[in-house]
Design an enzyme around this catalytic site. Sequence first.
Site, PDB file in Angstrom:
ATOM      1  N   CYS A  67      88.590 -63.608  56.650  1.00 36.12           N
ATOM      2  CA  CYS A  67      88.833 -62.180  56.870  1.00 36.12           C
ATOM      3  C   CYS A  67      89.946 -61.611  55.996  1.00 36.12           C
ATOM      4  O   CYS A  67      90.260 -60.424  56.091  1.00 36.12           O
ATOM      5  CB  CYS A  67      89.122 -61.940  58.341  1.00 36.12           C
ATOM      6  SG  CYS A  67      87.794 -62.593  59.370  1.00 36.12           S
TER       7      CYS A  67
ATOM      8  N   HIS B 142      96.269 -56.015  60.614  1.00 33.37           N
ATOM      9  CA  HIS B 142      95.049 -56.786  60.858  1.00 33.37           C
ATOM     10  C   HIS B 142      94.549 -56.517  62.276  1.00 33.37           C
ATOM     11  O   HIS B 142      93.380 -56.203  62.463  1.00 33.37           O
ATOM     12  CB  HIS B 142      95.334 -58.272  60.651  1.00 33.37           C
ATOM     13  CG  HIS B 142      94.119 -59.125  60.606  1.00 33.37           C
ATOM     14  ND1 HIS B 142      93.053 -58.876  59.776  1.00 33.37           N
ATOM     15  CD2 HIS B 142      93.782 -60.240  61.313  1.00 33.37           C
ATOM     16  CE1 HIS B 142      92.126 -59.797  59.948  1.00 33.37           C
ATOM     17  NE2 HIS B 142      92.529 -60.635  60.880  1.00 33.37           N
TER      18      HIS B 142
ATOM     19  N   GLU C  99     101.374 -61.105  64.439  1.00 39.93           N
ATOM     20  CA  GLU C  99     101.525 -60.138  63.354  1.00 39.93           C
ATOM     21  C   GLU C  99     102.698 -59.197  63.607  1.00 39.93           C
ATOM     22  O   GLU C  99     103.482 -58.899  62.698  1.00 39.93           O
ATOM     23  CB  GLU C  99     100.240 -59.339  63.177  1.00 39.93           C
ATOM     24  CG  GLU C  99     100.306 -58.334  62.035  1.00 39.93           C
ATOM     25  CD  GLU C  99      99.012 -57.589  61.805  1.00 39.93           C
ATOM     26  OE1 GLU C  99      98.876 -56.946  60.740  1.00 39.93           O
ATOM     27  OE2 GLU C  99      98.120 -57.638  62.690  1.00 39.93           O
TER      28      GLU C  99
ATOM     29  N   LYS D 217      90.225 -51.452  63.644  1.00 43.45           N
ATOM     30  CA  LYS D 217      89.216 -52.281  64.323  1.00 43.45           C
ATOM     31  C   LYS D 217      88.961 -51.830  65.753  1.00 43.45           C
ATOM     32  O   LYS D 217      87.948 -52.235  66.347  1.00 43.45           O
ATOM     33  CB  LYS D 217      89.651 -53.744  64.299  1.00 43.45           C
ATOM     34  CG  LYS D 217      89.701 -54.370  62.909  1.00 43.45           C
ATOM     35  CD  LYS D 217      90.125 -55.823  62.971  1.00 43.45           C
ATOM     36  CE  LYS D 217      90.205 -56.457  61.595  1.00 43.45           C
ATOM     37  NZ  LYS D 217      91.378 -55.988  60.825  1.00 43.45           N
TER      38      LYS D 217
ATOM     39  N   HIS E 166      85.583 -55.889  64.020  1.00 40.59           N
ATOM     40  CA  HIS E 166      86.137 -56.729  62.950  1.00 40.59           C
ATOM     41  C   HIS E 166      85.023 -57.089  61.973  1.00 40.59           C
ATOM     42  O   HIS E 166      84.109 -57.845  62.307  1.00 40.59           O
ATOM     43  CB  HIS E 166      86.744 -57.988  63.558  1.00 40.59           C
ATOM     44  CG  HIS E 166      87.517 -58.820  62.595  1.00 40.59           C
ATOM     45  ND1 HIS E 166      87.679 -58.476  61.267  1.00 40.59           N
ATOM     46  CD2 HIS E 166      88.178 -59.991  62.752  1.00 40.59           C
ATOM     47  CE1 HIS E 166      88.407 -59.403  60.668  1.00 40.59           C
ATOM     48  NE2 HIS E 166      88.721 -60.332  61.550  1.00 40.59           N
TER      49      HIS E 166
ATOM     50  N   PHE F  53      90.759 -67.119  58.975  1.00 37.10           N
ATOM     51  CA  PHE F  53      90.681 -68.516  59.385  1.00 37.10           C
ATOM     52  C   PHE F  53      91.131 -69.405  58.228  1.00 37.10           C
ATOM     53  O   PHE F  53      90.815 -69.146  57.057  1.00 37.10           O
ATOM     54  CB  PHE F  53      89.238 -68.874  59.754  1.00 37.10           C
ATOM     55  CG  PHE F  53      88.825 -68.465  61.148  1.00 37.10           C
ATOM     56  CD1 PHE F  53      89.682 -67.813  62.012  1.00 37.10           C
ATOM     57  CD2 PHE F  53      87.540 -68.742  61.592  1.00 37.10           C
ATOM     58  CE1 PHE F  53      89.284 -67.447  63.292  1.00 37.10           C
ATOM     59  CE2 PHE F  53      87.118 -68.383  62.869  1.00 37.10           C
ATOM     60  CZ  PHE F  53      87.990 -67.742  63.721  1.00 37.10           C
TER      61      PHE F  53
END
Length: 460
Positions: A211, A351, A362, A382, A387, A446
């Site tokens: 991502c 994010h 974050e 999002k 996402h 990831f």
Amino acid sequence: MHNYLFLPQPTLSARPTPRPVRRCLHRVSAASPTVAAPRRETDPKKRIVITGMGIVSVFGNDVDKYYNSLLEGENGIDTIDRFDISTFPTKFAGQIRNFSTEGYIDGKSDRRLDNCWRYGIVSGKKALENAGLGLQTEAFKKLNKERAGVLLGTGVGGMGAFSDGIEALVGKGVRKMSPFFIPYIITNMGSALIGIDIGFMGPNYSISTACATSNYCFHAAANHIRRGESDIILAGGTDAVIVPCGMGGFSACRALSTRNDDPKTASRPWDIDRDGFVMGEGAGALVMESLEHAMKRDAPIIAEYLGGGVTCDAYHMTEPRSDGLGVSSCIKQSLENAGVAPEEVNYINPHATSTPLGDLAEVNAIKKVFKNTSEIKMNGTKSMIGHCLGAAGALEAIATIKAITTGWLHPTINQFNIEPSVEIDTVPNKKKQHEVNVAISNSFGFGGHNSVVVFAPFKP
């Protein structure tokens, strides 16, 4: 993506496992009186400007419509109707409906292509049109194609084509597999297909860092231009995993929200009751070029890319570091690359996936870098579109640039009970007017991949 998954880890080391939006070109926004002007690159060969944007989203394929929908707090999340979802733990997503490639992909190719590539090709061509480089224009024909590149990344690639191919193999035998099975699943094919179609012969490849992908592509594109290897690059990301094996796979690793009784409130960044991310899909692309090249062709300049950074957590396949060290170092690196002091940043597109661990990790990283966050606003794109994996950074970069050019920030919807430790203005539930001085956009994936890009109003 950075979620709260608990997967077994390889034992390789001792580490723990509003009003209508108008396109605003050459907008010069006054910096806050307490903040110095950004120390930007001055060489027109190395200054990177954004001259076009293209999008495929749950809100349609028009950038202004997309951003107006975000400003109004529209919700793109709904029950999946593309396939039988009845036995799946999660039954909803930000599914794109009524998508058409007319005018952008020929009929035969359109029938064969995976949605991942259909979305990517359309967003890329729309970005070129937005930059005054439609394929039939004189400006496009005059481009030096050997110095024009394509960097369209994807986190997953052609998952629909992969799923169909395996189903054919298991159900009907190898002779029933499509000859396009391999070409349409490999991650480089989006960039390749665009390059073949439009004739760009410069750097052409795909980056796949889950991502974080789109921001990696922007960072790499800018570096090609600054090193003098290219004049102009079409960069972005695409993903389309709302297919049975995609939804099944992410459900199996406990990444997704299961709020099936109220899916429109499922994506709720920083809310105490968040329970996982909501799957989305789409594509976004930016036309990035040197200021010198843009000025020579009298291009419409929308905003400026100041810099970026990429790092790795080196910690876990799916969990973020709780101390946010990988993210905070990435933010610092991006600001150094951009020549920007932390005090100059007053907008963050984070994010913010709506996962229990990722959201706070974050925020902790942001607080490490920005000692005083009183002037900073951040909002969760999002919360409305879900996402979009490898495309997320591109869709959010476009939202960031529109915030710069319009002076309006879209809300973070579904802010019911925000975590007490989130002491930054999240623009809860209602849009706000805000003059952006310098903005950063964060994307993490990831594997611990971190990426941050920095944008600002263009000032000649």
